[in-house]
Write an enzyme that holds these catalytic residues in place. Structure first.
Site, PDB file in Angstrom:
ATOM      1  N   GLU A 136      10.238 105.867  28.413  1.00 53.16           N
ATOM      2  CA  GLU A 136       9.307 105.019  29.174  1.00 53.16           C
ATOM      3  C   GLU A 136       8.770 103.961  28.225  1.00 53.16           C
ATOM      4  O   GLU A 136       8.172 104.292  27.192  1.00 53.16           O
ATOM      5  CB  GLU A 136       8.150 105.838  29.760  1.00 53.16           C
ATOM      6  CG  GLU A 136       8.566 106.725  30.907  1.00 53.16           C
ATOM      7  CD  GLU A 136       7.390 107.429  31.593  1.00 53.16           C
ATOM      8  OE1 GLU A 136       6.261 106.887  31.610  1.00 53.16           O
ATOM      9  OE2 GLU A 136       7.626 108.535  32.112  1.00 53.16           O
ATOM     10  N   ASN A 147       7.877 116.347  31.374  1.00 53.82           N
ATOM     11  CA  ASN A 147       7.444 114.958  31.173  1.00 53.82           C
ATOM     12  C   ASN A 147       5.981 114.952  30.756  1.00 53.82           C
ATOM     13  O   ASN A 147       5.140 115.585  31.409  1.00 53.82           O
ATOM     14  CB  ASN A 147       7.588 114.151  32.469  1.00 53.82           C
ATOM     15  CG  ASN A 147       7.026 112.737  32.326  1.00 53.82           C
ATOM     16  OD1 ASN A 147       7.638 111.879  31.694  1.00 53.82           O
ATOM     17  ND2 ASN A 147       5.847 112.488  32.879  1.00 53.82           N
ATOM     18  N   GLU A 148       5.683 114.260  29.692  1.00 56.35           N
ATOM     19  CA  GLU A 148       4.301 114.112  29.210  1.00 56.35           C
ATOM     20  C   GLU A 148       3.536 115.437  29.342  1.00 56.35           C
ATOM     21  O   GLU A 148       2.462 115.497  29.933  1.00 56.35           O
ATOM     22  CB  GLU A 148       3.591 112.964  29.924  1.00 56.35           C
ATOM     23  CG  GLU A 148       4.235 111.618  29.600  1.00 56.35           C
ATOM     24  CD  GLU A 148       3.398 110.378  29.951  1.00 56.35           C
ATOM     25  OE1 GLU A 148       2.387 110.507  30.665  1.00 56.35           O
ATOM     26  OE2 GLU A 148       3.767 109.280  29.495  1.00 56.35           O
ATOM     27  N   GLU A 205      10.794 106.181  39.549  1.00 55.66           N
ATOM     28  CA  GLU A 205       9.953 107.323  39.925  1.00 55.66           C
ATOM     29  C   GLU A 205       9.549 107.206  41.393  1.00 55.66           C
ATOM     30  O   GLU A 205       9.469 106.100  41.944  1.00 55.66           O
ATOM     31  CB  GLU A 205       8.692 107.309  39.025  1.00 55.66           C
ATOM     32  CG  GLU A 205       7.729 108.443  39.307  1.00 55.66           C
ATOM     33  CD  GLU A 205       6.653 108.598  38.238  1.00 55.66           C
ATOM     34  OE1 GLU A 205       6.526 107.708  37.373  1.00 55.66           O
ATOM     35  OE2 GLU A 205       5.940 109.616  38.276  1.00 55.66           O
ATOM     36  N   GLN A 239       9.394 100.212  35.478  1.00 52.82           N
ATOM     37  CA  GLN A 239      10.270 101.030  36.261  1.00 52.82           C
ATOM     38  C   GLN A 239      11.106 100.212  37.236  1.00 52.82           C
ATOM     39  O   GLN A 239      10.586  99.865  38.295  1.00 52.82           O
ATOM     40  CB  GLN A 239       9.472 102.023  37.103  1.00 52.82           C
ATOM     41  CG  GLN A 239       8.572 102.975  36.409  1.00 52.82           C
ATOM     42  CD  GLN A 239       8.118 104.118  37.337  1.00 52.82           C
ATOM     43  OE1 GLN A 239       8.498 104.196  38.498  1.00 52.82           O
ATOM     44  NE2 GLN A 239       7.274 104.983  36.804  1.00 52.82           N
ATOM     45  N   TYR A 265       3.686 102.118  26.071  1.00 52.69           N
ATOM     46  CA  TYR A 265       3.433 100.977  26.945  1.00 52.69           C
ATOM     47  C   TYR A 265       2.645  99.915  26.182  1.00 52.69           C
ATOM     48  O   TYR A 265       1.829 100.249  25.313  1.00 52.69           O
ATOM     49  CB  TYR A 265       2.642 101.423  28.183  1.00 52.69           C
ATOM     50  CG  TYR A 265       3.483 102.221  29.162  1.00 52.69           C
ATOM     51  CD1 TYR A 265       4.343 101.584  30.047  1.00 52.69           C
ATOM     52  CD2 TYR A 265       3.426 103.620  29.186  1.00 52.69           C
ATOM     53  CE1 TYR A 265       5.123 102.314  30.945  1.00 52.69           C
ATOM     54  CE2 TYR A 265       4.215 104.353  30.081  1.00 52.69           C
ATOM     55  CZ  TYR A 265       5.052 103.691  30.966  1.00 52.69           C
ATOM     56  OH  TYR A 265       5.833 104.395  31.849  1.00 52.69           O
TER      57      TYR A 265
HETATM   58  O1  AHR Z   1       5.416 105.085  34.495  1.00 54.61           O
HETATM   59  C1  AHR Z   1       4.213 105.515  35.064  1.00 54.61           C
HETATM   60  C2  AHR Z   1       3.720 106.816  34.449  1.00 54.61           C
HETATM   61  O2  AHR Z   1       3.426 106.597  33.098  1.00 54.61           O
HETATM   62  C3  AHR Z   1       4.692 107.959  34.418  1.00 54.61           C
HETATM   63  O3  AHR Z   1       4.712 108.681  35.598  1.00 54.61           O
HETATM   64  C4  AHR Z   1       4.161 108.816  33.309  1.00 54.61           C
HETATM   65  O4  AHR Z   1       5.165 109.558  32.666  1.00 54.61           O
HETATM   66  C5  AHR Z   1       3.474 107.813  32.389  1.00 54.61           C
HETATM   67  O5  AHR Z   1       2.215 108.204  32.051  1.00 54.61           O
END
Ligand code: AHR
Length: 481
Positions: free
Chosen positions: A290, A164-165, A25, A339, A232
């Site tokens: 992600e 995205n999200e 990103e 990332q 995450y």
């Molecule tokens: O990876 C960092 C961020 O985490 C990304 O931009 C977003 O999609 C997520 O919340």
């Protein structure tokens, strides 16, 4: 002794190489400084990504995708507009790295490009014309503009994410509203001649099954290739104070592992929803685009840049997560670690002209033979420690070669593991490697090879079975013949 029973004749599912994918990103030093420096793509980073056989790269975000306008990133670099990256630290976005730079990079890496299209701040036409600019081989103003900008032949584009999200930073939409928007946008994702684009809808964060259900109820008739999932793993479980990447107590180690293992339960939850709504002729894939460990940033670095070190704990998370994705490769068709460089759980870190490979890098390198292999039926006895299952594993087959990966998350226990092959004898073990170190160990710019793979020797073959001794906090990969 724990038993690992493998059935070499029972293929369960195909492990798409894209499960070993990455995400980059315009955030902090991922693109600028990390992938691209002094006006060019970094050779050291390219070589490292080739070494792990990167199969797919997602770009340009993340949250950033929802404020990205592709026209800003084409044409003469000196004439590209400077914008403010409002998502990540209000820093200057020079647009030096744009469509040509990204697609040329993917071509050089030999990986599939995966675009995230802007649907909350961009128009339908903007998205459609981007695809035409990239993939159309005939005579059109957009294709001719691409040629004028230095690229005669179109590139291939296999994957596009629509948004995205969108439940959060991508427009704070309700699933019903996103569903309607997706239906509209996806209509204009055109597959120009000789380029089939697969569409991916924005899925849930973690276990938000309601989002997945409501979105799929609305869009299932449009036959999306997949729906995404973001998960995450947090050391403390608290977004306000996530915990350090290298200085952490056992409790944070176990919490991180627990959170990563939760991926399996979350995949199962979404898979149940997907299976209840998909049409059997058009299965819908789960795209974990992600994932990874999210820690507090390193001291003295910009909090919006999400720069964190990477320890043996990250390696265990990578190993067990990839084993989970392999196990669910009937539905998980792609996954992208967040990332790539200098942001969150990276495979490489850079400092000026210097680059180092993280413990996570070595796991991706060890696991590469699973890419495009067939998952074999197998089962492993396990044990729990502080509410985590200590062991995870995958076994796959490709070109007659049986490949095994194992992770041991225990801080205390070694395990003797007996691998049997449904009555068939094995005679030889090849490419045997181990990655093991103290849980907080990491590679620094002063000591780049502190955590690296070594040849694994602590095994024997007995009566056609393989007996492995697996130390605490370790990852093993090997092939048997
Ligand atoms: O990876 C960092 C961020 O985490 C990304 O931009 C977003 O999609 C997520 O919340």
């Amino acid at each position: 002794m724990k038993k690992l029973c493998i059935n070499p004749d029972k293929k369960v599912s195909h492990i798409n190489k894209e499960i070993y994918g990455h995400f980059s990103e315009h955030l902090g030093r991922c693109i600028y400084d990390g992938i691209y420096r002094n006006g060019e793509v970094r050779k050291d980073v390219i070589d490292a990504l080739k070494e792990i056989k990167i199969p797919v790269l997602r770009w340009p975000g993340g949250c950033f995708a929802e404020e990205y306008h592709w026209r800003d990133g084409i044409g003469k670099k000196s004439e590209r507009p400077v914008r403010i990256n409002c998502c990540w630290g209000m820093v200057e976005e020079t647009n030096e790295f744009g469509t040509h730079e990204f697609f040329d990079l993917c071509e050089e890496l030999g990986c599939e490009p995966y675009l995230a299209a802007n649907m909350s701040g961009g128009t339908v036409w903007e998205m459609q014309s981007w695809i035409e600019y990239i993939t159309f081989d005939g005579n059109s103003s957009l294709a001719n503009e691409r040629k004028k900008n230095g690229r005669e032949k179109p590139w291939k584009l296999k994957y596009i994410g629509v948004g995205n999200e969108n439940w959060g930073g991508g427009g704070n939409m309700r699933p019903e509203f996103y569903g309607d928007e997706y239906r509209k946008y996806q209509t204009f994702v055109k597959s120009y001649p000789d380029n089939q684009v697969l569409k991916i809808a924005c899925g849930a964060g973690d276990g938000d099954y309601n989002w997945t259900r409501k979105v799929l109820e609305s869009i299932k008739k449009t036959n999306p290739y997949g729906i995404s999932l973001h998960h995450y793993s947090l050391p403390t479980g608290d977004w306000g104070k996530k915990g350090s990447a290298t200085q952490f107590p056992d409790s944070e180690y176990y919490h991180t592992i627990w959170d990563a293992m939760r991926t399996e339960e979350i995949i199962n939850g979404h898979a149940e929803v997907i299976h209840s709504l998909e049409n059997e002729n058009n299965p819908i894939a789960l795209i974990v685009d992600e994932w990874g460990v999210w820690c507090d940033v390193e001291k003295g670095t910009n909090p919006a840049f999400l720069y964190q070190q990477n320890s043996m704990r990250d390696a265990i998370v990578a190993a067990l997560s990839l084993n989970i994705f392999n196990k669910h490769s009937d539905i998980v068709k792609m996954a992208n670690l967040a990332q790539t460089v200098n942001v969150l759980q990276s495979v490489v870190l850079t400092d000026g002209d210097e680059m180092l490979k993280t413990p996570t890098f070595y796991v991706f390198k060890m696991y590469a033979p699973h890419q495009d292999a067939e998952l074999l039926e197998s089962s492993l006895e396990n044990e729990t420690e502080n509410e985590i299952e200590c062991l995870t594993h995958s076994v796959s087959e490709k070109d007659g070669n049986i490949f095994i990966t194992l992770s041991n998350a225990s801080l205390e226990k070694s395990f003797e593991i007996e691998c049997s092959f449904d009555g068939k004898d094995i005679n030889d073990v090849i490419n045997e490697e181990i990655l093991t170190a103290e849980k907080q160990a990491y590679n620094s710019f002063e000591n780049k090879d502190n955590v690296v793979t070594k040849q694994f020797t602590d095994y024997r073959i007995e009566n056609g079975k393989l007996i492995i001794n697996m130390p605490p906090v370790s990852v093993i990969s090997l092939s048997v013949k």
